[in-house]
Write an enzyme that holds these catalytic residues in place. Structure first.
Site, mmCIF file in Angstrom:
data_model
loop_
_atom_site.group_PDB
_atom_site.id
_atom_site.type_symbol
_atom_site.label_atom_id
_atom_site.label_comp_id
_atom_site.label_asym_id
_atom_site.label_seq_id
_atom_site.Cartn_x
_atom_site.Cartn_y
_atom_site.Cartn_z
ATOM 1 N N LYS A 84 0.815 -1.207 0.000
ATOM 2 C CA LYS A 84 0.000 0.000 0.000
ATOM 3 C C LYS A 84 0.850 1.259 0.000
ATOM 4 O O LYS A 84 2.042 1.239 0.310
ATOM 5 C CB LYS A 84 -0.946 0.015 1.206
ATOM 6 N N HIS A 105 -2.102 5.062 -6.015
ATOM 7 C CA HIS A 105 -3.422 5.689 -6.139
ATOM 8 C C HIS A 105 -3.358 7.173 -5.797
ATOM 9 O O HIS A 105 -4.107 7.693 -4.962
ATOM 10 C CB HIS A 105 -4.435 4.979 -5.234
ATOM 11 N N GLU A 127 -0.639 0.181 -10.077
ATOM 12 C CA GLU A 127 -1.928 0.313 -10.765
ATOM 13 C C GLU A 127 -1.839 1.039 -12.095
ATOM 14 O O GLU A 127 -2.813 1.035 -12.858
ATOM 15 C CB GLU A 127 -2.960 1.000 -9.861
ATOM 16 N N ASP A 207 -22.364 -1.748 -18.046
ATOM 17 C CA ASP A 207 -21.118 -1.190 -18.559
ATOM 18 C C ASP A 207 -21.439 -0.433 -19.847
ATOM 19 O O ASP A 207 -22.415 -0.750 -20.539
ATOM 20 C CB ASP A 207 -20.091 -2.296 -18.836
ATOM 21 N N VAL A 248 -16.062 0.697 -11.089
ATOM 22 C CA VAL A 248 -15.671 1.493 -12.248
ATOM 23 C C VAL A 248 -14.252 2.006 -12.050
ATOM 24 O O VAL A 248 -13.916 2.537 -10.985
ATOM 25 C CB VAL A 248 -16.636 2.678 -12.452
ATOM 26 N N ALA A 277 -14.140 0.910 -5.744
ATOM 27 C CA ALA A 277 -13.333 1.980 -6.341
ATOM 28 C C ALA A 277 -12.924 3.046 -5.340
ATOM 29 O O ALA A 277 -12.393 4.082 -5.728
ATOM 30 C CB ALA A 277 -14.103 2.623 -7.495
ATOM 31 N N ASN A 309 -8.586 -1.172 1.304
ATOM 32 C CA ASN A 309 -7.668 -2.296 1.046
ATOM 33 C C ASN A 309 -8.390 -3.617 1.304
ATOM 34 O O ASN A 309 -7.975 -4.424 2.129
ATOM 35 C CB ASN A 309 -6.395 -2.173 1.885
#
Length: 379
Positions: A84, A105, A127, A207, A248, A277, A309
């Site tokens: 993380k 992130h 990511e 979607d 998403v 998300a 997480n």
């Protein structure tokens, strides 16, 4: 062969995770063994793997050196590998010349971006490592795990004791099952829909990518209902849902808000939202990040589970799944350095978010409201 490729290998450090409820560790003993076979020195903080059921002795047997405290790991390593993003208590351990390889992130955590930039630390985010096909190889396994966890988490909080509607996900003979609405048909959403369908819920997957929905329909042969996503469709689906799963994703950027506050207010009391998300800002307007210790909060009678997480709840599985995909990149970074590794692999180059005080990923820069600096220029 480049000079970077001839340079001595970087020393790799593996600290124990300090984020609340984070039980994963960044590498397995097999990962250590692989690095050692390439001449890489590996430092592992004492008990870093204990919550993933990996003992220090297993790391030592693989060739790692166990060090007693995090300062020794951060101070002596050239390349720190984590799970993380660095926490505030770790900011002072960042420094110029250090390479940090982890989930970052930064779009959701701008203060972490500020810390990386202020300390001129090279931040490489799992990511945003991205193939030309747009696939995200280092995000995929955690997306799959979080997606598979979502229906079981939702099923737990739909029970009456924690405040849910008292609905069994799969219903019973003669009784209607729960309706599960999954927003997004990527790795997270598809896995969530798949498991919910296996638990015999009524599943609706939305979607914007009709080709992706067509693929899901071919795989599941109608057992998962698919629907093209637009505002009206989302409004109707959310209002009828017992469980909504937000799945998403925008690689490197902030997740778009798909479900508004007004939509949440149409849901029945005791319904549940699982916003996977959340570590990219959340796709539900009423989301706020929660923890494993305090996983839900209630808005307008709707329970929101938004743990940043989620896979940390199943650390043994998650640690091994993560190492499977990060290890080849870690070997390249440790043996070739950042310049040598990214020169060979454009996907890894996309993973570099910060370098020498600048933001180098265009999507991340846009999300942070900062100017992007081309990576090639800085290297």
């Amino acid at each position: 062969m480049t000079d970077a490729a001839k340079a001595p290998p970087l020393t790799v450090g593996v600290p124990r995770e300090v984020k609340e409820g984070e039980n994963r560790v960044a590498i397995t003993p097999d990962g250590v063994h692989e690095l050692m076979s390439h001449g890489v020195t590996v430092l592992v903080e004492a008990e870093a793997g204990v919550d993933s059921a990996i003992a220090d002795a297993e790391y030592e047997a693989a060739g790692a050196r166990i060090v007693p405290n995090p300062d020794d790991v951060w101070g002596d390593a050239d390349l720190v590998v984590k799970v993380k993003e660095p926490q505030p208590e770790e900011f002072d351990r960042l420094r110029p010349g250090l390479v940090l390889f982890t989930y970052l992130h930064l779009a959701a955590y701008p203060k972490i971006a500020d810390a990386l930039l202020a300390h001129r630390t090279t931040g490489i985010a799992y990511e945003t490592v991205q193939f030309e096909s747009d696939a995200l190889p280092l995000l995929a396994p955690m997306s799959e795990i979080a997606g598979r966890m979502a229906p079981q988490v939702g099923a737990r909080f739909l029970e009456r004791q924690p405040g849910g509607r008292g609905v069994l996900l799969g219903g019973a003979p003669g009784v209607q099952p729960a309706r599960v609405v999954v927003l997004g048909a990527g790795n997270v959403g598809w896995n969530a829909a798949w498991i919910a369908q296996g638990m015999e819920a009524e599943v609706l997957l939305l979607d914007k990518n009709v080709d992706r929905l067509r693929w899901v329909d071919q795989i599941h042969k109608g057992r998962i209902m698919t629907l093209a996503s637009n505002r009206g469709a989302v409004e109707r689906a959310v209002a009828s849902a017992d469980l909504v799963v937000g799945a998403v994703l925008v690689a490197g950027g902030r997740a778009p808000v798909v479900v508004t506050r007004e939509m949440v207010e149409t849901m029945r009391p005791g319904s549940v939202i699982v916003d996977i998300a959340v570590d990219q800002g959340g796709s539900i307007e009423t989301t706020r990040e929660t923890t494993h210790a305090d996983p839900v909060w209630e808005y307008h009678g709707v329970l929101h589970y938004a743990v940043g997480n989620m896979p940390g709840a199943v650390p043994r599985t998650s640690t091994y799944a993560l190492t499977n995909v990060t290890l080849p990149y870690l070997v390249e970074l440790a043996t070739r350095g950042v310049a040598g590794a990214v020169a060979r692999d454009p996907a890894l180059a996309a993973g570099v978010n910060t370098l020498d005080g600048a933001v180098t990923n265009a999507v991340v820069a846009e999300a942070l409201g900062r100017t992007v600096r081309p990576l090639a220029e800085l290297l």
